[in-house]
Design a protein around this motif. Structure first.
Motif, PDB file in Angstrom:
ATOM      1  N   MET A   1      -3.023  14.383  17.959  1.00 52.32           N
ATOM      2  CA  MET A   1      -4.077  13.381  17.882  1.00 52.32           C
ATOM      3  C   MET A   1      -4.594  13.090  19.278  1.00 52.32           C
ATOM      4  O   MET A   1      -3.829  12.889  20.199  1.00 52.32           O
ATOM      5  N   SER A   2      -5.894  13.068  19.429  1.00 49.63           N
ATOM      6  CA  SER A   2      -6.464  12.975  20.754  1.00 49.63           C
ATOM      7  C   SER A   2      -7.288  11.723  20.978  1.00 49.63           C
ATOM      8  O   SER A   2      -7.491  11.320  22.110  1.00 49.63           O
ATOM      9  N   TRP A   4      -8.303   7.564  19.532  1.00 49.04           N
ATOM     10  CA  TRP A   4      -7.761   6.496  18.718  1.00 49.04           C
ATOM     11  C   TRP A   4      -8.707   5.337  18.706  1.00 49.04           C
ATOM     12  O   TRP A   4      -9.707   5.301  19.412  1.00 49.04           O
ATOM     13  N   TYR A  65      -0.473   3.530  20.253  1.00 50.13           N
ATOM     14  CA  TYR A  65      -1.695   4.109  19.700  1.00 50.13           C
ATOM     15  C   TYR A  65      -2.778   3.065  19.479  1.00 50.13           C
ATOM     16  O   TYR A  65      -3.961   3.343  19.642  1.00 50.13           O
ATOM     17  N   TRP A 189       3.646  16.842  16.999  1.00 50.39           N
ATOM     18  CA  TRP A 189       2.256  16.522  16.694  1.00 50.39           C
ATOM     19  C   TRP A 189       1.443  17.817  16.579  1.00 50.39           C
ATOM     20  O   TRP A 189       1.811  18.699  15.838  1.00 50.39           O
ATOM     21  N   SER A 190       0.403  17.980  17.355  1.00 48.52           N
ATOM     22  CA  SER A 190      -0.488  19.127  17.132  1.00 48.52           C
ATOM     23  C   SER A 190       0.083  20.459  17.585  1.00 48.52           C
ATOM     24  O   SER A 190      -0.547  21.496  17.359  1.00 48.52           O
ATOM     25  N   SER A 334       0.133  18.433  12.025  1.00 44.69           N
ATOM     26  CA  SER A 334       0.780  17.394  12.828  1.00 44.69           C
ATOM     27  C   SER A 334       2.281  17.209  12.656  1.00 44.69           C
ATOM     28  O   SER A 334       2.914  16.658  13.546  1.00 44.69           O
ATOM     29  N   SER A 410      -0.183  15.522  20.723  1.00 44.35           N
ATOM     30  CA  SER A 410      -0.401  14.147  21.154  1.00 44.35           C
ATOM     31  C   SER A 410       0.797  13.619  21.928  1.00 44.35           C
ATOM     32  O   SER A 410       1.935  13.978  21.663  1.00 44.35           O
ATOM     33  N   ARG A 411       0.516  12.740  22.856  1.00 48.54           N
ATOM     34  CA  ARG A 411       1.516  12.180  23.770  1.00 48.54           C
ATOM     35  C   ARG A 411       2.073  13.254  24.692  1.00 48.54           C
ATOM     36  O   ARG A 411       3.171  13.159  25.208  1.00 48.54           O
ATOM     37  N   ASN A 434      -1.682  10.051  27.220  1.00 46.04           N
ATOM     38  CA  ASN A 434      -1.952  11.497  27.130  1.00 46.04           C
ATOM     39  C   ASN A 434      -2.447  12.071  28.452  1.00 46.04           C
ATOM     40  O   ASN A 434      -3.363  12.893  28.481  1.00 46.04           O
TER      41      ASN A 434
END
Length: 450
Positions: A1-2, A4, A65, A189-190, A334, A410-411, A434
């Motif tokens: 996730m990029s 939010w 987030y 995540w991704s 994810s 993500s992260r 990130n």
């Protein structure tokens, strides 16, 4: 996730005030409670019952987030291994853990998950990595650098939880933050997208998916979506209206956190660009690829047997759970949680040209295609769900070898592969912004190895 969504909140009424004051739509407000509780339940369940992370840290991780997530009331039922997340009395969602499957949202009919039989997985504790989990004595210099980095990272609030280096096919150094170890299954995540792409590549090798066949899905046959190719989807260039917009009510948040199916919505969205011309990062596209694999395998049990029998067992991935939606379709965008050693196994498979532990998983030709720049107009430095250091006018990581490529999440989860150095570096953690200094940190480690 990029990306939010952020909106100040303290009590339920603030949602309406914030909506009026900041231009947030009524749809945002109406969808936010389900979105927040769905994400909270799913992430907290996985963190607690897969990763072993405590309640206080879970709430902190979620709150990084969005302030909305910090308002959740999260309840853990350890007897049932179920997590419930309630948002200001407006909505409540739960997620349940199942052995061998991990967590899934309790949304709609979940009976398919309860009927699944988990394949046996025999351990080989004395086998050397990557077949087993035995590692050689660490390289003292590299080990010292990793230990120093993790201390500095965490003093700076970067929350690095695992660091691992593989050189010439062997683990030469690894270190973990307090509370984590070599068997800790952590969110990728991704990075999950890369493993998902490998599954598609394996089905191609076995003749179960024809990469040239169009339409990819039958219900695209009678409209302009029939021109979308599998190659387009793997390159995030399908042209579908599946933008990675993390706002309540948007397609990506619905398919991840509020729907019984993590892929059905994606089947029905229209085109917004000519296939193959425009790169647009999309977890929805990755979930469609998972659905394709699911359908070709013939359902939930066959798909689970395929995951274990073709990937986890042959690759030695004993500390991995690949979670599903409530229907049993893998959440390929994810939700794979793995130990640092297991994430490194995926990297080693790629460095080996598609083979690991004597098992051919994908063809060398597929690996070459997967790491070839695409032909889009806006981001050529992206392969088959792998990030490339090459392809665009400027290198993505200018101080790293030109042939570097990576799995990223993500992260700032990362598995970075350096073919010219025959090296893999894994970093897992939870830094909130990130903005992990990949270029500088990886260079420091590579210099020590060289």
């Amino acid at each position: 996730m990029s990306k939010w969504w952020k909106i100040p909140v303290g009590v339920a009424g603030v949602l309406a005030v914030a909506s009026y004051a900041s231009g947030i739509t009524p749809a945002y407000v109406s969808n936010a409670p389900a979105m927040v509780t769905g994400m909270g339940a799913m992430v907290a369940c996985s963190a607690k019952y897969v990763s072993g992370i405590g309640a206080e840290q879970n709430l902190s991780d979620l709150g990084s987030y969005s302030p909305l997530l910090a308002e959740l009331d999260i309840t853990y039922d350890d007897s049932e291994k179920r997590v419930s997340a309630e948002f200001l009395g407006l909505d409540i969602t739960s997620a349940s853990y199942r052995e061998g499957l991990g967590c899934a949202l309790d949304i709609g009919d979940t009976s398919a998950l309860d009927r699944l039989t988990i394949p046996n997985f025999e351990n080989e504790p004395n086998a050397l990595w990557p077949m087993g989990n035995k590692a050689l004595a660490p390289d003292a210099e590299v080990q010292a650098i990793l230990e120093n980095l993790i201390v500095k990272d965490n003093a700076a609030g970067l929350q690095t939880r695992a660091y691992l280096v593989v050189k010439d096919g062997q683990v030469i150094a690894e270190t973990y933050a307090e509370g984590f170890d070599a068997k800790s299954k952590l969110f990728g995540w991704s990075m999950t997208k890369s493993m998902n792409a490998i599954m598609v590549g394996n089905m191609e090798m076995r003749g179960l998916i024809d990469p040239a066949h169009k339409p990819v899905f039958g219900n695209w046959a009678d409209d302009e979506r029939k021109e979308i190719s599998l190659d387009d989807m793997l390159h995030m260039a399908s042209g579908l209206d599946l933008a990675e917009t993390y706002q309540p009510g948007e397609t990506v948040t619905r398919l991840l956190f509020t729907e019984n199916s993590g892929s059905a919505l994606g089947l029905d969205v229209p085109l917004v660009a000519e296939p193959g011309t425009h790169y647009q990062y999309s977890s929805g596209t990755s979930n469609l690829l998972s659905r394709l694999v699911f359908e070709k395998n013939g359902g939930a049990q066959a798909n689970l047997d395929y995951l274990y029998g073709t990937f986890l067992k042959p690759m030695g991935m004993r500390d991995t759970l690949f979670e599903t939606d409530p229907q049993g379709v893998l959440m390929g965008g994810s939700f794979m949680l793995s130990s640092a050693r297991d994430w490194a196994r995926v990297g080693q498979l790629m460095l080996n040209g598609g083979e690991l532990n004597g098992h051919r998983i994908v063809t060398e030709a597929w690996v070459k295609r997967a790491l070839t720049p695409n032909h889009t107009e806006n981001n050529k430095g992206y392969g088959y769900q792998f990030w490339l250091n090459y392809g665009n006018e400027e290198a993505r990581w200018p101080d790293l070898p030109a042939d570097t490529y990576a799995m990223l999440g993500s992260r700032d989860q990362m598995v970075m592969m350096f073919p010219s150095e025959n090296t893999i570096i894994v970093r897992l953690g939870w830094n909130a912004d990130n903005a992990y200094p990949k270029n500088e940190q990886m260079r420091q480690i590579l210099d020590a190895i060289s």
